[in-house]
Design a protein around this motif. Structure first.
Motif, PDB file in Angstrom:
ATOM      1  N   GLU A 140      33.511  52.961   9.976  1.00 19.46           N
ATOM      2  CA  GLU A 140      32.110  52.890  10.397  1.00 19.46           C
ATOM      3  C   GLU A 140      31.235  53.815   9.545  1.00 19.46           C
ATOM      4  O   GLU A 140      30.097  53.467   9.208  1.00 19.46           O
ATOM      5  N   LEU A 143      30.708  52.526   5.444  1.00 21.67           N
ATOM      6  CA  LEU A 143      29.923  51.371   5.024  1.00 21.67           C
ATOM      7  C   LEU A 143      28.661  51.818   4.279  1.00 21.67           C
ATOM      8  O   LEU A 143      27.997  52.775   4.676  1.00 21.67           O
ATOM      9  N   GLY A 147      25.640  47.301   3.634  1.00 23.00           N
ATOM     10  CA  GLY A 147      26.478  46.629   4.616  1.00 23.00           C
ATOM     11  C   GLY A 147      27.860  46.273   4.149  1.00 23.00           C
ATOM     12  O   GLY A 147      28.593  45.577   4.862  1.00 23.00           O
ATOM     13  N   TYR A 178      31.789  50.245  17.316  1.00 23.93           N
ATOM     14  CA  TYR A 178      31.491  50.500  15.904  1.00 23.93           C
ATOM     15  C   TYR A 178      30.582  49.378  15.401  1.00 23.93           C
ATOM     16  O   TYR A 178      31.037  48.445  14.742  1.00 23.93           O
ATOM     17  N   LYS A 180      28.192  48.915  13.141  1.00 20.44           N
ATOM     18  CA  LYS A 180      28.053  48.564  11.720  1.00 20.44           C
ATOM     19  C   LYS A 180      29.293  47.817  11.227  1.00 20.44           C
ATOM     20  O   LYS A 180      29.180  46.842  10.468  1.00 20.44           O
ATOM     21  N   TRP A 184      29.485  43.965   9.905  1.00 23.65           N
ATOM     22  CA  TRP A 184      30.138  43.665   8.619  1.00 23.65           C
ATOM     23  C   TRP A 184      31.191  42.571   8.783  1.00 23.65           C
ATOM     24  O   TRP A 184      31.218  41.604   7.996  1.00 23.65           O
TER      25      TRP A 184
END
Length: 205
Positions: A140, A143, A147, A178, A180, A184
């Motif tokens: 997390e 990244l 992204g 998480y 992000k 993704w």
């Protein structure tokens, strides 16, 4: 044409297929079976395991080197950035996938794929899930603002996407703790290359 000796559900093979699809590189797939010692694999690889990539006289039996080769041979800078610092970052995350994420998930996967549910060792599964949670927390933070695990989709994304795909199949997908990382992974799953590279089957008892 390139030939990839592989097993469809193996995450090391999966990431190579994903890279081949992303780069639109023509290739043949030679499928092997779990526990099988394919004679060409044994001939080409000192480990006797898949994946093995053959391109004419070039033979590669290490999956991370395969992605380096595909980038250099077919689309320089597409999977591996040209800038040294970014290269190091992508390769380090690729190594994290192989050396940390894979081992974290191993016991969970082995327990669930080799036994009936009534025979699962729940303590083993829980311990593996905790390790996987720790990996997700780390990822997390890794990244990039764009992204991806780098300035754009690349080698680290291929490797980590395959690991997340395996986790999802065995009931331990990316957690909404998480956000992000979850965004993704959903973005990865929307790619045409993901669908083209997705395993045809998974090992079951």
């Amino acid at each position: 044409m390139l030939t990839l000796y592989q097993r469809t559900d193996c995450p090391f093979c999966w990431k190579v297929r994903l890279a081949l699809q992303e780069l639109s590189v023509a290739h043949d797939l030679i499928e092997t079976q779990f526990g099988e010692k394919h004679p060409e694999v044994v001939r080409h690889s000192p480990t006797g395991s898949v994946p093995v990539l053959v391109d004419g006289n070039v033979v590669i039996w290490e999956s991370s080197v395969m992605l380096d080769y595909l980038d250099a041979q077919f689309a320089p800078g597409r999977l591996i950035p040209s800038e040294a610092g970014q290269q190091a970052s992508v390769r380090t995350l690729h190594a994290y996938s192989d050396k940390c994420v894979g081992p974290a998930l191993r016991d969970l996967v082995f327990e669930k794929r080799s036994k009936l549910e009534s025979e699962w060792d729940l303590d083993v599964i829980q311990e593996s899930e905790l390790k996987w949670q720790s990996c997700q927390a780390y990822l997390e933070e890794q990244l990039s603002p764009g992204g991806f695990f780098g300035s754009a989709f690349g080698a680290a994304d291929c490797a980590l996407a395959a690991r997340c795909g395996v986790a999802e199949v065995y009931g331990a997908g990316v957690s909404d703790k998480y956000p992000k990382l979850l965004i993704w992974f959903e973005q990865i799953k929307s790619l045409a290359s993901w669908n083209a590279a997705y395993p045809e089957s998974f090992i079951s008892r």
